[in-house]
Design an enzyme around this catalytic site. Structure first.
Site, short mmCIF file in Angstrom:
data_model
loop_
_atom_site.label_atom_id
_atom_site.label_comp_id
_atom_site.label_asym_id
_atom_site.label_seq_id
_atom_site.Cartn_x
_atom_site.Cartn_y
_atom_site.Cartn_z
N LYS A 132 -18.54 99.50 -23.48
CA LYS A 132 -18.37 99.90 -22.07
C LYS A 132 -19.33 101.04 -21.70
CE LYS A 132 -14.48 97.59 -21.01
NZ LYS A 132 -14.68 96.36 -20.26
N SER A 133 -20.10 101.54 -22.68
CA SER A 133 -20.92 102.72 -22.40
C SER A 133 -21.95 102.50 -21.29
CB SER A 133 -21.62 103.18 -23.69
OG SER A 133 -20.66 103.72 -24.57
N LYS A 185 -22.77 105.65 -37.31
CA LYS A 185 -22.63 107.09 -37.02
C LYS A 185 -23.16 107.97 -38.17
CE LYS A 185 -18.88 106.53 -33.72
NZ LYS A 185 -17.56 106.94 -33.26
N ASN A 228 -22.26 110.75 -32.97
CA ASN A 228 -22.09 109.67 -31.99
C ASN A 228 -23.04 109.87 -30.81
OD1 ASN A 228 -20.88 111.61 -30.29
ND2 ASN A 228 -19.46 110.08 -29.47
N ALA A 263 -3.25 108.66 -50.33
CA ALA A 263 -2.83 110.04 -50.05
C ALA A 263 -3.88 111.06 -50.49
CB ALA A 263 -1.50 110.31 -50.77
#
Ligand code: ATR
Length: 273
Positions: A16-17, A66, A87, A154
């Protein structure tokens, strides 16, 4: 001459950028062209070099590039440094300057658009990958009572928490250690929803009035949001506001003028049904 910008990703066609930046440019009277670059996997650096040669002034970076963008930079700014990923790049006089606005974009969406200040709140981040890492410093800077990272593996959550402990109260645990705890803000930064997977969340996880935030956008009611709703949460959000807010930060950094975000968020929001 019209200044060129683009979003790099693979796949990138659904981004959508371009729509967001075209709206910002129209709103602020800036002369720019914002396109899509689908770089081949393993081919980010070459695609970026071609874009620089063609006069590109800046770009946004999405999955899976990224970290490549961070590594391609000649200079890094604090947001990118803390996230270990970028980004957003500014391309200027042969320099490649890396930033990362994902964290500040998410924080602004939660605090301003969703009227949920983090100060004093118990915040839970699900997942311990790049999406979570990128938001830790902005979140801890907002003075929460506690940030807890819970992750399937974890040890990754514990390592991440350890690495950021100088920035504020933070712990990293596995999902089984969530039993008996309640949180005011729960953000899903895992990729589980993209695969339709449910997370092993215990009953009672969401405090009364809690916000449940899914970082992916335009996927409707994801398994995580459905789990939150079943747990009594009415304050549900996806990452559309985060997307527009990080874009606004990028636009302001590149162009020196800050666009309004509310109407753009409204235009691209897909209802959570
Ligand atoms: P990103 O950089 O986009 O955050 P990532 O580094 O691959 O992507 O991280 C994905 C995150 O989603 C990880 O925290 C992963 O948990 P593990 O570290 O245990 O792999 C989490 N994740 C992905 N699928 C999941 C699932 N089905 N259930 C729980 N966690 C999941």
């Amino acid at each position: 001459m019209t200044d060129r910008y683009a979003v790099f990703g693979n796949p990138v066609v659904h981004s959508k950028s371009p729509q967001i930046h075209a709206a910002f440019a129209c709103q602020t009277g800036q002369d720019l062209d914002y396109g899509l670059v689908e770089a081949p996997l393993g081919g980010f650096a070459d695609a970026l070099a071609d874009f620089v040669t063609a006069g590109g002034r800046g770009c946004n970076i999405t999955v899976p590039f990224k970290i490549d963008a961070f590594e391609a930079a000649t200079e890094t700014r604090p947001g990118a440094e803390q996230a270990g990923a970028s980004n957003c790049l500014k391309l200027q006089d042969g320099r490649i300057i890396a930033e990362n606005f994902d964290g500040i974009g998410l924080l602004k969406d939660i605090e301003q658009n969703l009227s949920t200040p983090l100060a004093g709140k118990r915040v839970l981040l699900l997942g311990a990958g790049g999406a979570t890492r990128g938001v830790l410093v902005p979140f801890l800077s907002a003075s929460p009572a506690q940030v807890t990272i819970a992750n399937r593996t974890a040890s990754k959550a514990a390592d991440l928490a350890q690495g950021f402990s100088a920035h504020g109260p933070i712990e990293g645990i596995g999902y089984n250690a969530l039993a008996g705890q309640a949180f005011d803000i729960v953000v899903n930064g895992t990729s589980a929803s993209l695969n339709g997977d449910r997370l092993p969340l215990p009953d009672g996880l969401f405090a009364p009035g809690a916000l449940a935030y899914e970082m992916v956008y335009a996927k409707g009611l994801t398994p995580f949001l459905n789990q939150a709703r079943a747990g009594g949460v009415t304050n549900l959000a996806d990452g559309v506001g985060m997307l527009v807010e990080q874009a606004a930060e990028a636009f302001a950094w590149w162009r020196g003028i800050r666009p309004e975000t509310a109407a753009v968020i409204r235009d691209i929001t897909v209802p959570l049904t």
